[in-house]
Design an enzyme around this catalytic site. Structure first.
Site, PDB file in Angstrom:
ATOM      1  N   GLU A 249       0.883  -1.180   0.000  1.00  0.00           N
ATOM      2  CA  GLU A 249       0.000   0.000   0.000  1.00  0.00           C
ATOM      3  C   GLU A 249       0.911   1.218   0.000  1.00  0.00           C
ATOM      4  O   GLU A 249       1.459   1.584   1.038  1.00  0.00           O
ATOM      5  CB  GLU A 249      -0.897   0.005   1.252  1.00  0.00           C
ATOM      6  CG  GLU A 249      -1.859  -1.160   1.357  1.00  0.00           C
ATOM      7  CD  GLU A 249      -3.070  -1.016   0.447  1.00  0.00           C
ATOM      8  OE1 GLU A 249      -3.091  -0.095  -0.391  1.00  0.00           O
ATOM      9  OE2 GLU A 249      -3.986  -1.839   0.576  1.00  0.00           O
ATOM     10  N   CYS A 283      -2.420   9.156   2.536  1.00  0.00           N
ATOM     11  CA  CYS A 283      -2.200   8.621   1.193  1.00  0.00           C
ATOM     12  C   CYS A 283      -3.345   9.005   0.274  1.00  0.00           C
ATOM     13  O   CYS A 283      -3.180   9.129  -0.935  1.00  0.00           O
ATOM     14  CB  CYS A 283      -2.039   7.108   1.246  1.00  0.00           C
ATOM     15  SG  CYS A 283      -3.430   6.280   2.034  1.00  0.00           S
TER      16      CYS A 283
HETATM   17  P1  NAD Z   1       8.237   4.800   4.897  1.00  0.00           P
HETATM   18  O1  NAD Z   1       8.306   4.088   3.614  1.00  0.00           O
HETATM   19  O2  NAD Z   1       9.325   5.737   5.237  1.00  0.00           O
HETATM   20  O3  NAD Z   1       8.148   3.769   6.125  1.00  0.00           O
HETATM   21  C1  NAD Z   1       7.107   2.833   6.267  1.00  0.00           C
HETATM   22  C2  NAD Z   1       7.585   1.696   7.162  1.00  0.00           C
HETATM   23  O4  NAD Z   1       8.611   0.961   6.497  1.00  0.00           O
HETATM   24  C3  NAD Z   1       8.194   2.171   8.467  1.00  0.00           C
HETATM   25  O5  NAD Z   1       7.823   1.274   9.484  1.00  0.00           O
HETATM   26  C4  NAD Z   1       9.689   2.107   8.196  1.00  0.00           C
HETATM   27  O6  NAD Z   1      10.483   1.956   9.349  1.00  0.00           O
HETATM   28  C5  NAD Z   1       9.768   0.879   7.323  1.00  0.00           C
HETATM   29  N1  NAD Z   1      10.940   0.826   6.449  1.00  0.00           N
HETATM   30  C6  NAD Z   1      11.659   1.845   5.934  1.00  0.00           C
HETATM   31  N2  NAD Z   1      12.650   1.370   5.136  1.00  0.00           N
HETATM   32  C7  NAD Z   1      12.546   0.028   5.146  1.00  0.00           C
HETATM   33  C8  NAD Z   1      13.268  -1.020   4.506  1.00  0.00           C
HETATM   34  N3  NAD Z   1      14.290  -0.784   3.686  1.00  0.00           N
HETATM   35  N4  NAD Z   1      12.887  -2.295   4.725  1.00  0.00           N
HETATM   36  C9  NAD Z   1      11.840  -2.565   5.532  1.00  0.00           C
HETATM   37  N5  NAD Z   1      11.111  -1.605   6.165  1.00  0.00           N
HETATM   38  C10 NAD Z   1      11.461  -0.320   5.977  1.00  0.00           C
HETATM   39  O7  NAD Z   1       6.817   5.548   4.908  1.00  0.00           O
HETATM   40  P2  NAD Z   1       6.255   6.575   5.975  1.00  0.00           P
HETATM   41  O8  NAD Z   1       6.974   7.873   5.842  1.00  0.00           O
HETATM   42  O9  NAD Z   1       6.204   5.944   7.310  1.00  0.00           O
HETATM   43  O10 NAD Z   1       4.746   6.741   5.480  1.00  0.00           O
HETATM   44  C11 NAD Z   1       4.363   7.704   4.528  1.00  0.00           C
HETATM   45  C12 NAD Z   1       4.097   7.052   3.196  1.00  0.00           C
HETATM   46  O11 NAD Z   1       3.155   5.990   3.355  1.00  0.00           O
HETATM   47  C13 NAD Z   1       3.480   7.979   2.178  1.00  0.00           C
HETATM   48  O12 NAD Z   1       4.070   7.788   0.933  1.00  0.00           O
HETATM   49  C14 NAD Z   1       2.017   7.554   2.151  1.00  0.00           C
HETATM   50  O13 NAD Z   1       1.340   7.850   0.952  1.00  0.00           O
HETATM   51  C15 NAD Z   1       2.139   6.089   2.369  1.00  0.00           C
HETATM   52  N6  NAD Z   1       0.883   5.539   2.881  1.00  0.00           N
HETATM   53  C16 NAD Z   1       0.147   4.731   2.058  1.00  0.00           C
HETATM   54  C17 NAD Z   1      -1.075   4.232   2.501  1.00  0.00           C
HETATM   55  C18 NAD Z   1      -1.918   3.354   1.617  1.00  0.00           C
HETATM   56  O14 NAD Z   1      -2.834   2.728   2.135  1.00  0.00           O
HETATM   57  N7  NAD Z   1      -1.653   3.257   0.336  1.00  0.00           N
HETATM   58  C19 NAD Z   1      -1.531   4.548   3.781  1.00  0.00           C
HETATM   59  C20 NAD Z   1      -0.731   5.368   4.588  1.00  0.00           C
HETATM   60  C21 NAD Z   1       0.475   5.856   4.138  1.00  0.00           C
END
Ligand code: NAD
Length: 534
Positions: A249, A283
């Site tokens: 997502e 999002c």
């Molecule tokens: P992010 O990608 O920075 O982090 C998300 C999660 O992944 C965190 O728990 C982080 O620690 C982990 N993570 C980071 N790098 C990783 C790696 N290399 N391997 C494994 N895990 C890793 O995202 P964020 O800043 O926390 O969230 C914001 C983003 O999420 C925005 O782009 C938003 O649009 C998206 N989002 C999407 C939805 C949806 O349903 N489509 C919902 C909410 C947020």
């Protein structure tokens, strides 16, 4: 509810082993949580794998009871949870209730009600007469250990929407909350303990990207990731290396299409809410508005007037509409996009300035016009309080621009002509389309949520989201035991002719040809009286 959390002063000499809970209103840390090291994550995976079979063997009614206890624990602890959500994310209390607590409770009620029926064994009737002697059915089996990697913007609702169906389907869960919202993550673990879930069934991995990557490396049976496209790409690659299925997502750049016959009062309120709720950090935020030229001026005027009325402030002020951005780097990213847009000819009609007197990451919500697709603001995810409006010549042009983005999460259409709106909805490249509303379909747990293209793959919420938690296993029994199948070894010219007659009988386009095949008695006899079987 007692939440185990080390004081800020503890173990200051092992700085890198902790993630801090920071209040975005002040920028100050108020709690810290120990980061799980890769070896510990592997041990958690082993524990999750060990407890899962017993959990899956419980009758569904028992699993439903346990998840109901989790739901009740959440309900009774809601005041404290709301306090932590508003403190860790800075979002207004109303949003913490509607978009987090209500959604998590509703998810539990919905899946508890339907899980048993959806997982019931399903008969598979056979059409083909040559296979009529067999009877088959589908059994649904849990995937095993589900890893959930979640973001900070909806730190309760998003992981709970995956954790609840995962448990009901018979899986164990290892959840890694965002490093920006570790306290909520820890509370989810605490709720599971309070609900009396078996030890090790739900485990919380605290940490940042390193811990997240280690969790995927530890080899769960499925990964549910919600976050940025950039991280999604890395997770997809890591999963591909180990052939682990995933649901991704990812980000959005949701368009709002406003047609000339729309109710502009309502549409402008929706645009303002859709762009600025959760300080634009959703999002499903409205990130691009395409409005028909003839009403663009009036629509923009209304949006500006409404944006001016919004109250920016901390969640402790219950009348604040908009809180802070989560971190300074998010604020800087929004400002960078605004600067780039202005350099390319955009006009900021209101907002866009910092509010340092409120805290380090407060920003007045901005309404921007004269934008186009050359600007980062219209191409990249903004994730901040910016309402960008582009006037278009026609509805067709709005659809064209909407579909040009690599993102495809959701979209909205605003018109009084519902027949036309339905036609346009079918033309939009998106995971969901709302007609005369924005974003709130996410609160409808029956509605599938998910994107395509850069917005990811797979679904959460709804029956589709639930079925992501299971394998469909087909089981078949031959009812005529002691019988050889005609297609087994011992091939002959007679069998080849019979096979062709059978093909004619089943698939010839005309009845005459089928009748001719039926009359070839020799072939059928050869088929039924095969001797040289192996
Ligand atoms: P992010 O990608 O920075 O982090 C998300 C999660 O992944 C965190 O728990 C982080 O620690 C982990 N993570 C980071 N790098 C990783 C790696 N290399 N391997 C494994 N895990 C890793 O995202 P964020 O800043 O926390 O969230 C914001 C983003 O999420 C925005 O782009 C938003 O649009 C998206 N989002 C999407 C939805 C949806 O349903 N489509 C919902 C909410 C947020």
């Amino acid at each position: 509810m007692a939440v185990s959390r080390p004081p800020l002063t503890a173990a200051a000499n092992v700085e890198h082993s902790y993630v801090e809970s920071i209040d975005p209103v002040t920028g100050e840390a108020f709690a810290r949580f120990e980061v799980a090291q890769p070896a510990a994550i592997c041990a958690m995976m082993a524990r999750a794998r060990a407890v899962q079979p017993d959990w899956a063997r419980l009758p569904m009614i028992e699993r439903c009871r346990a998840v109901r206890r989790l739901r009740d624990a959440l309900f009774h602890s809601r005041e404290e949870i709301i306090g932590v959500i508003t403190r860790e994310t800075g979002k207004p209390r109303v949003e913490a209730i509607f978009a987090e607590i209500v959604l998590a409770l509703d998810t539990a009620d919905y899946f508890i009600r339907h899980a048993q029926r959806w997982l019931r064994r399903q008969r598979v009737p056979h059409r083909n007469i040559t296979l009529k002697a067999k009877a088959g059915w589908i059994e649904y089996e849990p995937v095993g250990v589900v890893a959930i990697l979640s973001p900070w913007n909806y730190p309760l609702a998003i992981p709970m929407a995956e954790l609840i169906p995962a448990l009901l389907a018979g899986n164990s869960v290892v959840l890694k909350p965002s490093e920006l919202t570790p306290w909520i993550g820890s509370m989810i673990g605490e709720l599971c303990i309070r609900a009396g879930l078996p030890e090790g069934l739900v485990q919380i991995v605290q940490g940042d990207a390193t811990a997240g990557a280690a969790l995927v490396e530890a080899g769960p049976d499925k990964v549910f990731f919600t976050g940025s496209v950039e991280t999604g790409r890395k997770i997809a690659a890591a999963c591909a290396g180990r052939i682990i299925p995933s649901v991704l997502e990812l980000g959005g750049k949701d368009p709002m299409l406003v047609f000339a016959d729309a109710d502009l009062e309502v549409a402008s309120s929706a645009a303002v809410w859709g762009s600025f709720m959760n300080c634009g950090q959703a999002c499903l935020s409205v990130e691009r508005v395409y409005v028909e030229q003839s009403i663009a001026a009036r629509f923009t005027e209304l949006c500006v007037a409404k944006a001016k009325k919004l109250r920016v402030g901390p969640p402790s002020d219950l009348e604040s509409d908009i809180g802070p951005l989560i971190r300074p780097r998010q604020l800087e990213r929004v400002e960078r996009q605004l600067r780039d847009a202005v350099e390319r000819g955009a006009k900021i009609l209101v907002g866009g300035g910092r509010r340092p007197e409120l805290g380090p990451t407060f920003l007045d919500p901005a309404v921007v016009t004269d934008v186009d697709e050359s600007m980062d603001l219209m191409r990249e995810e903004t994730f901040g309080p910016v309402l960008a409006i582009r006037a278009v010549a026609s509805a067709d042009e709005a659809v064209k621009f909407a579909n040009e983005s690599p993102f495809a999460l959701s979209a909205s259409i605003w018109t009084r002509d519902i027949v036309r709106a339905r036609e346009v909805a079918s033309q939009l490249r998106a995971g969901a389309v709302m007609i005369n509303d924005v974003a709130s379909y996410y609160g409808i747990v029956e509605a599938p949520h998910g994107g395509r293209g850069a917005s990811g793959w797979g679904r959460t919420h709804s029956r589709f989201g639930f079925m992501e938690m299971v394998h469909a296993k087909y089981v078949d029994v031959d009812r005529l035991t002691g019988r050889f199948n005609a297609w087994w070894f011992g091939y002959t010219a007679g069998l080849a002719t019979a096979a062709d007659r059978l093909t004619q009988l089943l698939f010839a386009p005309g009845w005459k040809q089928r009748g001719t095949a039926l009359k070839d008695i020799r072939a059928w006899r050869a088929l039924l009286s095969r001797r040289n079987r192996i």
